[in-house]
Design a protein around this motif. Sequence first.
Motif, PDB file in Angstrom:
ATOM      1  N   LYS A   1      78.483  67.082   1.208  1.00  0.00           N
ATOM      2  CA  LYS A   1      79.513  66.650   0.065  1.00  0.00           C
ATOM      3  C   LYS A   1      79.805  65.841   0.151  1.00  0.00           C
ATOM      4  N   SER A   2      79.550  64.468   1.128  1.00  0.00           N
ATOM      5  CA  SER A   2      80.674  63.634   1.688  1.00  0.00           C
ATOM      6  C   SER A   2      80.506  62.585   0.649  1.00  0.00           C
ATOM      7  N   ALA A   3      81.262  62.574  -0.663  1.00  0.00           N
ATOM      8  CA  ALA A   3      81.539  61.988  -2.212  1.00  0.00           C
ATOM      9  C   ALA A   3      82.608  61.618  -1.537  1.00  0.00           C
ATOM     10  N   PHE A   4      82.757  60.118  -2.920  1.00  0.00           N
ATOM     11  CA  PHE A   4      83.381  59.211  -3.145  1.00  0.00           C
ATOM     12  C   PHE A   4      83.984  59.566  -4.703  1.00  0.00           C
ATOM     13  N   ILE A   5      84.700  59.892  -5.424  1.00  0.00           N
ATOM     14  CA  ILE A   5      84.845  59.729  -6.697  1.00  0.00           C
ATOM     15  C   ILE A   5      85.712  58.637  -7.829  1.00  0.00           C
ATOM     16  N   LEU A   6      85.394  58.074  -8.243  1.00  0.00           N
ATOM     17  CA  LEU A   6      86.641  57.111  -9.050  1.00  0.00           C
ATOM     18  C   LEU A   6      86.871  57.593 -10.376  1.00  0.00           C
ATOM     19  N   GLU A   7      88.243  57.790 -10.806  1.00  0.00           N
ATOM     20  CA  GLU A   7      89.259  57.929 -11.872  1.00  0.00           C
ATOM     21  C   GLU A   7      89.448  56.600 -12.487  1.00  0.00           C
ATOM     22  N   LYS A   8      89.319  56.735 -13.818  1.00  0.00           N
ATOM     23  CA  LYS A   8      90.140  55.105 -14.454  1.00  0.00           C
ATOM     24  C   LYS A   8      91.333  55.519 -15.891  1.00  0.00           C
ATOM     25  N   ILE A   9      92.619  55.751 -15.567  1.00  0.00           N
ATOM     26  CA  ILE A   9      93.633  56.459 -16.166  1.00  0.00           C
ATOM     27  C   ILE A   9      93.993  54.881 -17.285  1.00  0.00           C
ATOM     28  N   TYR A  10      93.777  55.015 -18.352  1.00  0.00           N
ATOM     29  CA  TYR A  10      94.284  54.410 -18.938  1.00  0.00           C
ATOM     30  C   TYR A  10      95.626  54.570 -19.772  1.00  0.00           C
ATOM     31  N   PRO A  11      96.561  53.295 -20.536  1.00  0.00           N
ATOM     32  CA  PRO A  11      97.636  53.906 -20.613  1.00  0.00           C
ATOM     33  C   PRO A  11      98.722  54.480 -21.348  1.00  0.00           C
ATOM     34  N   ASP A  12      97.194  54.928 -22.550  1.00  0.00           N
ATOM     35  CA  ASP A  12      97.137  56.006 -23.735  1.00  0.00           C
ATOM     36  C   ASP A  12      97.195  57.931 -22.852  1.00  0.00           C
ATOM     37  N   GLY A  13      96.752  57.705 -21.547  1.00  0.00           N
ATOM     38  CA  GLY A  13      96.436  58.784 -20.771  1.00  0.00           C
ATOM     39  C   GLY A  13      95.574  58.756 -20.459  1.00  0.00           C
ATOM     40  N   THR A  14      94.739  59.400 -21.517  1.00  0.00           N
ATOM     41  CA  THR A  14      92.849  59.055 -21.209  1.00  0.00           C
ATOM     42  C   THR A  14      92.695  58.718 -19.771  1.00  0.00           C
ATOM     43  N   SER A  15      91.615  58.975 -19.574  1.00  0.00           N
ATOM     44  CA  SER A  15      90.749  59.154 -18.166  1.00  0.00           C
ATOM     45  C   SER A  15      89.643  58.868 -18.290  1.00  0.00           C
ATOM     46  N   VAL A  16      88.876  58.449 -17.660  1.00  0.00           N
ATOM     47  CA  VAL A  16      87.173  58.469 -17.129  1.00  0.00           C
ATOM     48  C   VAL A  16      86.830  58.201 -15.569  1.00  0.00           C
ATOM     49  N   GLN A  17      85.862  59.171 -14.786  1.00  0.00           N
ATOM     50  CA  GLN A  17      85.914  59.813 -14.091  1.00  0.00           C
ATOM     51  C   GLN A  17      84.133  59.064 -13.616  1.00  0.00           C
ATOM     52  N   THR A  18      83.767  58.396 -12.174  1.00  0.00           N
ATOM     53  CA  THR A  18      82.604  58.579 -12.060  1.00  0.00           C
ATOM     54  C   THR A  18      82.139  59.110 -10.248  1.00  0.00           C
ATOM     55  N   VAL A  19      81.213  60.050 -10.266  1.00  0.00           N
ATOM     56  CA  VAL A  19      81.391  60.216  -8.815  1.00  0.00           C
ATOM     57  C   VAL A  19      79.455  59.561  -8.306  1.00  0.00           C
ATOM     58  N   THR A  20      79.888  59.040  -6.562  1.00  0.00           N
ATOM     59  CA  THR A  20      79.124  58.733  -6.267  1.00  0.00           C
ATOM     60  C   THR A  20      77.438  59.173  -6.029  1.00  0.00           C
ATOM     61  N   PRO A  21      76.221  58.502  -5.881  1.00  0.00           N
ATOM     62  CA  PRO A  21      75.153  59.516  -6.481  1.00  0.00           C
ATOM     63  C   PRO A  21      74.922  60.417  -5.220  1.00  0.00           C
ATOM     64  N   GLU A  22      75.181  61.539  -5.650  1.00  0.00           N
ATOM     65  CA  GLU A  22      74.225  61.974  -5.348  1.00  0.00           C
ATOM     66  C   GLU A  22      73.004  62.382  -4.148  1.00  0.00           C
ATOM     67  N   GLY A  23      73.662  63.037  -2.833  1.00  0.00           N
ATOM     68  CA  GLY A  23      72.566  62.616  -1.493  1.00  0.00           C
ATOM     69  C   GLY A  23      72.667  61.543  -0.986  1.00  0.00           C
ATOM     70  N   GLU A  24      73.354  60.794  -1.444  1.00  0.00           N
ATOM     71  CA  GLU A  24      74.013  59.463  -0.329  1.00  0.00           C
ATOM     72  C   GLU A  24      75.455  60.370   0.306  1.00  0.00           C
ATOM     73  N   LEU A  25      75.089  59.916   2.036  1.00  0.00           N
ATOM     74  CA  LEU A  25      76.346  60.123   2.154  1.00  0.00           C
ATOM     75  C   LEU A  25      77.409  58.858   2.340  1.00  0.00           C
ATOM     76  N   PHE A  26      78.511  59.028   2.081  1.00  0.00           N
ATOM     77  CA  PHE A  26      79.829  57.651   2.652  1.00  0.00           C
ATOM     78  C   PHE A  26      80.687  58.263   3.748  1.00  0.00           C
ATOM     79  N   VAL A  27      80.244  57.396   4.802  1.00  0.00           N
ATOM     80  CA  VAL A  27      82.452  57.130   5.817  1.00  0.00           C
ATOM     81  C   VAL A  27      83.300  57.473   5.287  1.00  0.00           C
ATOM     82  N   ASP A  28      83.012  55.757   4.087  1.00  0.00           N
ATOM     83  CA  ASP A  28      84.573  54.842   3.537  1.00  0.00           C
ATOM     84  C   ASP A  28      83.562  53.959   2.301  1.00  0.00           C
ATOM     85  N   MET A  29      84.694  53.196   1.697  1.00  0.00           N
ATOM     86  CA  MET A  29      83.867  52.961   0.641  1.00  0.00           C
ATOM     87  C   MET A  29      85.439  52.472   0.222  1.00  0.00           C
ATOM     88  N   ASP A  30      85.701  51.210  -0.581  1.00  0.00           N
ATOM     89  CA  ASP A  30      86.287  49.902  -0.895  1.00  0.00           C
ATOM     90  C   ASP A  30      86.874  50.208  -3.002  1.00  0.00           C
TER      91      ASP A  30
END
Length: 573
Positions: free
Chosen positions: A287-316
């Motif tokens: 489950k070594s995943a990263f999640i990216l969330e974008k929060i707009y000024p109006d309060g709405t948001s959108v998310q994405t999760v790194t591809p399933e099955g890929e293991l990540f040690v770190d991310m920028d």
Amino acid sequence: MKGFRIVTVIYLLLTISVASQAQSRLKVSENHGDVFKANGRFMDIHELPSGGYMSLSASATGGGFSIGLLSFSKVKATYFAQVYDEDLNFLKEKQVNLKALGKDLLLEKVVKFGRDFYVFASFVNEKTKKKYLFYSRFDHIDLTTDGEWMKVAEVKASSEKDYTRPTFSIDVSDNQKYIVVFGNGSERIKRKKSRGLFARSRSSSNDIASHNFKFTFWVMDEKMKIVNYEKKHQLRINESSDKFYIRDLTVDDQGAVYILGKNAITDQLTRKEVKKDKRATWVDIQKSAFILEKIYPDGTSVQTVTPEGELFVDMDILFDKDGVINLVGLNGEQVYSKLVATGMSRLVLDPDNLDIILTANADIDEDILEKINDVQEREQDMNKRQKKRAKKRENRMSDEEKAYAEAAKRAALNVSSIAFSGLDENGDAVIVLEEQHLQIVTTTYTDANGNTRTTTTYYYHYDDLLLVKFIEDDVVQNYYKKSFVSVNVPLQKSMDVTLGDGEVKIMTQGHIVRADVDLGNVKDYELKAFDRKDKIPGMRRKYFTYRKAVDENTILAPARFRSKAVWYKIEVN
């Protein structure tokens, strides 16, 4: 500090070497200003719009101590601002008055926002158990605050020893139109005995002390009006109980906030937990995943999760000039309880819906691993007799030790984080990886009366660099050999990196390194300023504790000896 692999030994390390190798040499100019008497420790330096520079320093009186993230202190801080000409000759110094609202404020940060400088300062109210953040304009000519202090943020604060320390972090968008404040309030630490990052006991819990799971943010526009705000935000995935702690966060040119979180489960696995649950393998590490969330000024948001099955040690997370998002990652392979770094990847995302529009990845080049991996280097240097002894030791190794030895052929075992990431003017992503490990040396002495005394020394190693560049969907790599050891105290920052003209420029402890556009040619230069033989009139000795890259070709660094200081300007020609 994160990123260190721990090695425990029971013999005394006899030599500490600083060495460097590269294919060819580099031209660098080193100049410095006049020696002057400085107050306090340098915190920052800024280039002034009218020319020259302004630095900030802090000194403390009183007493106190700290343990990890906990602080117990009666220290009173005093702050100073200094001004220099373009050649870094000292012009003037003035104490910065941060006494306001009946309080002695603590300096958090001075930032250049638009055409003005702003000073952010805070104080803790013991009665309300809150930490408050204020700002005021700062006049860089008179070196004074200009205007009223305005409150911008507040977080929960507790001075009790079982709570983390409240903090603020401040960032400015690339187009200088938005400024964001991230606040982390005090959180209770549920104590259980564990081994800390550097093998010293520390507290831990599901809310890991060094990780932020909840935070509040404020985004302000050019008029310092709040346009985006959320209290105690927490990263979550629908229909999942996994916890994600904050790995990176920033604000874009439209005032939207981006939060990059890492799944905490890989940091909470312990041998005891695996044994208790009778797990045959470390399945949860998948489950070594990263999640990216974008929060707009109006309060709405959108998310994405790194591809399933890929293991990540770190991310920028990085933004190009058109606002397109780049996620650069350090890929890993599972070896028992840990992830070891075996490759790198780049995900390019659509800024509106965060859909992946381009991917590029590669394993660490085998030829480069042979050059930078200490295990393989030692094997190549062995004679026949040494190889025979090594074979006997190998036969006595546990299955886990054998697995790590085998992984060393395809993994950089001493790399556990991305030391630097950035985008050049062509939109190509660059990452720099640094081998780091901690060597703990315990020595026992016995006197003539049979009394024993044991000492422990911590050697923080900062070794070879791995340079990676993503040119569209191609990945190029190179390396730089170096070795630096800091005794008992880790470095606050081991390198500075700048990008320009397609090149990568790196300043390490005592060296400047430059790689060309495709990383095919790496040049270096040994800085004379760091040589003990290099003397400055008026200073018997000198040492460096701070430096800052002010543009793609220039790094500023102050040399200190007691109360004397001199600023160096180091430029890559």
